[in-house]
Design an enzyme around this catalytic site. Structure first.
Site, PDB file in Angstrom:
ATOM      1  N   LYS A 111       0.844  -1.210   0.000  1.00 41.35           N
ATOM      2  CA  LYS A 111       0.000   0.000   0.000  1.00 41.35           C
ATOM      3  C   LYS A 111       0.876   1.255   0.000  1.00 41.35           C
ATOM      4  O   LYS A 111       0.550   2.249  -0.659  1.00 41.35           O
ATOM      5  CB  LYS A 111      -0.936   0.010   1.212  1.00 41.35           C
ATOM      6  CG  LYS A 111      -1.980  -1.079   1.186  1.00 41.35           C
ATOM      7  CD  LYS A 111      -3.220  -0.635   0.415  1.00 41.35           C
ATOM      8  CE  LYS A 111      -4.069  -1.765  -0.125  1.00 41.35           C
ATOM      9  NZ  LYS A 111      -4.614  -2.642   0.895  1.00 41.35           N
ATOM     10  N   LYS A 194      -4.203 -12.003  -8.416  1.00 45.14           N
ATOM     11  CA  LYS A 194      -5.504 -12.240  -7.790  1.00 45.14           C
ATOM     12  C   LYS A 194      -6.596 -11.298  -8.299  1.00 45.14           C
ATOM     13  O   LYS A 194      -6.311 -10.187  -8.753  1.00 45.14           O
ATOM     14  CB  LYS A 194      -5.381 -12.142  -6.268  1.00 45.14           C
ATOM     15  CG  LYS A 194      -5.265 -10.770  -5.725  1.00 45.14           C
ATOM     16  CD  LYS A 194      -5.458 -10.755  -4.206  1.00 45.14           C
ATOM     17  CE  LYS A 194      -5.326  -9.331  -3.729  1.00 45.14           C
ATOM     18  NZ  LYS A 194      -5.707  -9.098  -2.370  1.00 45.14           N
ATOM     19  N   LYS A 197     -10.261  -5.293  -7.048  1.00 44.42           N
ATOM     20  CA  LYS A 197     -10.888  -4.116  -7.658  1.00 44.42           C
ATOM     21  C   LYS A 197      -9.824  -3.300  -8.379  1.00 44.42           C
ATOM     22  O   LYS A 197      -9.117  -2.528  -7.758  1.00 44.42           O
ATOM     23  CB  LYS A 197     -11.538  -3.260  -6.572  1.00 44.42           C
ATOM     24  CG  LYS A 197     -12.562  -4.019  -5.766  1.00 44.42           C
ATOM     25  CD  LYS A 197     -12.534  -3.645  -4.289  1.00 44.42           C
ATOM     26  CE  LYS A 197     -13.378  -4.645  -3.490  1.00 44.42           C
ATOM     27  NZ  LYS A 197     -13.076  -4.620  -2.061  1.00 44.42           N
TER      28      LYS A 197
HETATM   29  P1  TYM Z   1     -10.971  -7.334   1.719  1.00 47.29           P
HETATM   30  O1  TYM Z   1     -12.107  -6.390   1.891  1.00 47.29           O
HETATM   31  O2  TYM Z   1      -9.827  -6.942   0.869  1.00 47.29           O
HETATM   32  O3  TYM Z   1     -11.474  -8.709   1.177  1.00 47.29           O
HETATM   33  C1  TYM Z   1     -12.539  -9.401   1.824  1.00 47.29           C
HETATM   34  C2  TYM Z   1     -12.297 -10.901   1.820  1.00 47.29           C
HETATM   35  O4  TYM Z   1     -12.205 -11.391   0.506  1.00 47.29           O
HETATM   36  C3  TYM Z   1     -11.000 -12.125   0.349  1.00 47.29           C
HETATM   37  N1  TYM Z   1     -10.500 -11.953  -1.027  1.00 47.29           N
HETATM   38  C4  TYM Z   1     -10.079 -12.963  -1.789  1.00 47.29           C
HETATM   39  N2  TYM Z   1      -9.969 -14.277  -1.551  1.00 47.29           N
HETATM   40  C5  TYM Z   1      -9.517 -15.052  -2.554  1.00 47.29           C
HETATM   41  N3  TYM Z   1      -9.154 -14.571  -3.764  1.00 47.29           N
HETATM   42  C6  TYM Z   1      -9.231 -13.249  -4.048  1.00 47.29           C
HETATM   43  N4  TYM Z   1      -8.889 -12.793  -5.251  1.00 47.29           N
HETATM   44  C7  TYM Z   1      -9.694 -12.383  -3.029  1.00 47.29           C
HETATM   45  N5  TYM Z   1      -9.897 -11.039  -2.957  1.00 47.29           N
HETATM   46  C8  TYM Z   1     -10.383 -10.796  -1.722  1.00 47.29           C
HETATM   47  C9  TYM Z   1     -10.042 -11.556   1.375  1.00 47.29           C
HETATM   48  O5  TYM Z   1      -9.032 -12.481   1.696  1.00 47.29           O
HETATM   49  C10 TYM Z   1     -10.986 -11.294   2.524  1.00 47.29           C
HETATM   50  O6  TYM Z   1     -11.197 -12.469   3.276  1.00 47.29           O
HETATM   51  N6  TYM Z   1      -8.530  -6.870   6.008  1.00 47.29           N
HETATM   52  C11 TYM Z   1      -9.694  -7.444   5.396  1.00 47.29           C
HETATM   53  C12 TYM Z   1     -10.987  -6.999   6.052  1.00 47.29           C
HETATM   54  C13 TYM Z   1     -11.023  -7.207   7.534  1.00 47.29           C
HETATM   55  C14 TYM Z   1     -11.089  -8.461   8.207  1.00 47.29           C
HETATM   56  C15 TYM Z   1     -11.086  -8.138   9.592  1.00 47.29           C
HETATM   57  C16 TYM Z   1     -11.159  -9.789   7.786  1.00 47.29           C
HETATM   58  C17 TYM Z   1     -10.965  -6.214   8.457  1.00 47.29           C
HETATM   59  N7  TYM Z   1     -11.010  -6.791   9.711  1.00 47.29           N
HETATM   60  C18 TYM Z   1     -11.146  -9.122  10.569  1.00 47.29           C
HETATM   61  C19 TYM Z   1     -11.233 -10.773   8.775  1.00 47.29           C
HETATM   62  C20 TYM Z   1     -11.217 -10.442  10.127  1.00 47.29           C
HETATM   63  C21 TYM Z   1      -9.717  -7.009   3.944  1.00 47.29           C
HETATM   64  O7  TYM Z   1      -9.177  -6.020   3.581  1.00 47.29           O
HETATM   65  O8  TYM Z   1     -10.462  -7.783   3.165  1.00 47.29           O
END
Ligand code: TYM
Length: 332
Positions: A111, A194, A197
Site C-alpha cells: 500500500k 488475484k 478491484k
Molecule cells: P478485503 O475487503 O480486501 O477482502 C474481503 C475478503 O475477501 C477475500 N478476497 C479474496 N480471496 C480469494 N481470492 C481473491 N482474489 C480475493 N480477494 C479478496 C479476502 O481475503 C478477505 O477475506 N482486512 C480485510 C478486512 C477485515 C477483516 C477483519 C477480515 C478487516 N477486519 C477481521 C477478517 C477479520 C480485507 O481487507 O479484506
C-alpha cells in the site's frame, strides 16, 4: 460451538474473489457456529480517506452479503463503526504493537508503494485494528482468502503478547480458516494475479454487475497464442484461467479443456464461452436477490440494528475485562 469473525471492506462491490475466498465459508459456518460478520468501514479509510458516499458503499456490501445467503437470524451481521468498542481495543493493542513488525507487513509495504502520498498511521496499524475486530469476540477461526494470512499471524502475535504481558490466558490465538483446505486465491481476468478491484474494474467479476458485461469481460480475459507442444506446462495466465474455471465449473468441464490443451487443440474462445456460461449460472440468482434487497431499506436497517446490539453486548464485556486485566480502575 466456536466463535467466528470476519469482515470485508466497503471499497467496492463484492466480486468472485470475495465470494470464494470468504463469503462461501461464512455460509457454511453460520449453520453451526457463533458467527460475527461485519463490514469494515473504519478500515476502508486507510485507502479511501474521503470515501464520498460511504453509506451507499456500505449498503451495497450489506445487500450483497444478504443476497449471497448470510442470514441475520443465524449470524450477527453488523457495521464495524456501530461497535465503537473496537476502537478502544485497537487503542489498547496499539500500545503493545511495535513499529518494526508493522513496517515489515507485506500489505503495508504494498500500500505504501501504491499510495506514496498517503502513508498514514492507519495503514501502518491496519493489522492491529484487524486483530481488535477478531479478539473483541474471542474468535477461534477467521474465514479469509490467502491474502489475509499474514494479518492473522499478527493477530496471533498480539493475542499471545497480551496474554504474556498481563500474565493471563485471556485471548485465544485465532487461525485463518478454509475448512481444512489451504486458503484460496481466486485469480483475476488480466492474467497477472488475484482478482481484485482494479481501476478499470475489468480484472474482477462482480456479483452485482450486468450479466452482459460479465460475459464481455470473460471473453476478453487475457490468454496467450496457445500451446505448441503436447502436454506442455501452462504459463501463468493460462493456469489462472483454468483455476477460475475449476472454481465455478464442473470437474468434467475442466478436464475436457485440460485435455484439449494437452492435445494442442484448445480454442480459448470456446473455453471462455463455457466459463462465462458457468459464471452467469452461478451469479444470476444472487444478482436477482441483490435487486430485490436494494428496495427494502427498512429490512436493511433492522439487520444492522439487531447486529450492532448483539455485537456490542459481546464487545462491551471484552472491553470491561481487558480494562480490568490491564489495570484501569473506575473507582478507588
Ligand atoms: P478485503 O475487503 O480486501 O477482502 C474481503 C475478503 O475477501 C477475500 N478476497 C479474496 N480471496 C480469494 N481470492 C481473491 N482474489 C480475493 N480477494 C479478496 C479476502 O481475503 C478477505 O477475506 N482486512 C480485510 C478486512 C477485515 C477483516 C477483519 C477480515 C478487516 N477486519 C477481521 C477478517 C477479520 C480485507 O481487507 O479484506
Amino acid at each position: 460451538m466456536e466463535k467466528i469473525v470476519s469482515g470485508i471492506r466497503p471499497t467496492g462491490n463484492l466480486h468472485l474473489g470475495n465470494y470464494f475466498g470468504a463469503v462461501k465459508n461464512f455460509l457454511r459456518l453460520q449453520e453451526e457456529h457463533n458467527c460475527y460478520f461485519f463490514i469494515a468501514d473504519y478500515h476502508s479509510l486507510t485507502t479511501h480517506p474521503t470515501p464520498g458516499d460511504l453509506t451507499e458503499s456500505v449498503k451495497n456490501v450489506l445487500v450483497e452479503y444478504l443476497a449471497c445467503g448470510l442470514d441475520p437470524e443465524k449470524a450477527t451481521i453488523y457495521l464495524q463503526s456501530d461497535v465503537q468498542e473496537v476502537a478502544e481495543l485497537y487503542l489498547l493493542l496499539n500500545m503493545n504493537a511495535y513499529m518494526g513488525e508493522l513496517q515489515r507487513v507485506a500489505s503495508f509495504k504494498e500500500k505504501a508503494r501504491k499510495q506514496p502520498q498517503n502513508i498514514n498511521a492507519g495503514l501502518l496499524t491496519y493489522p492491529v485494528l484487524m486483530a481488535a475486530d477478531i479478539l473483541l469476540h474471542h474468535a477461534s477461526k477467521v474465514p479469509v482468502g490467502q491474502d489475509q494470512q499474514q494479518h492473522l499471524e499478527m493477530t496471533r502475535t498480539f493475542a499471545r503478547r497480551f496474554n504474556n504481558m498481563y500474565k493471563v490466558d485471556y485471548f485465544p490465538e485465532p487461525e485463518a480458516y478454509n475448512f481444512g483446505d489451504n486458503l484460496i486465491k481466486v485469480p483475476g481476468l488480466d492474467g497477472s494475479g488475484k482478482m481484485g478491484k482494479s481501476e478499470t474494474g475489468n480484472n474482477a467479476i462482480f456479483l452485482s454487475e450486468d450479466l452482459k458485461k460479465t460475459r464481455k469481460k470473460i471473453m476478453r480475459a487475457v490468454t496467450d497464442a496457445g500451446p505448441t507442444q503436447k502436454n506442455q506446462e501452462k504459463p501463468e495466465v493460462i493456469q489462472n484461467l483454468f483455476k477460475l474455471m475449476s472454481i465455478v465449473s464442473s470437474k468434467d468441464t475442466v478436464e475436457y479443456f485440460d485435455e484439449q490443451y494437452n492435445e494442442c487443440k484448445i480454442r480459448y474462445g470456446d473455453m471462455k464461452k463455457q466459463l462465462a456460461e458457468d459464471v452467469i449460472r452461478f451469479v444470476e440468482p444472487i444478482k436477482q436477490n441483490i435487486d430485490e434487497l436494494h428496495k427494502n431499506e427498512e429490512y436493511l436497517n433492522k439487520v444492522f440494528e439487531q447486529g450492532a446490539e448483539r455485537a456490542k453486548e459481546n464487545a462491551g464485556k471484552t472491553i470491561r475485562q481487558v480494562r480490568e486485566i490491564i489495570g484501569f480502575k473506575n473507582k478507588f
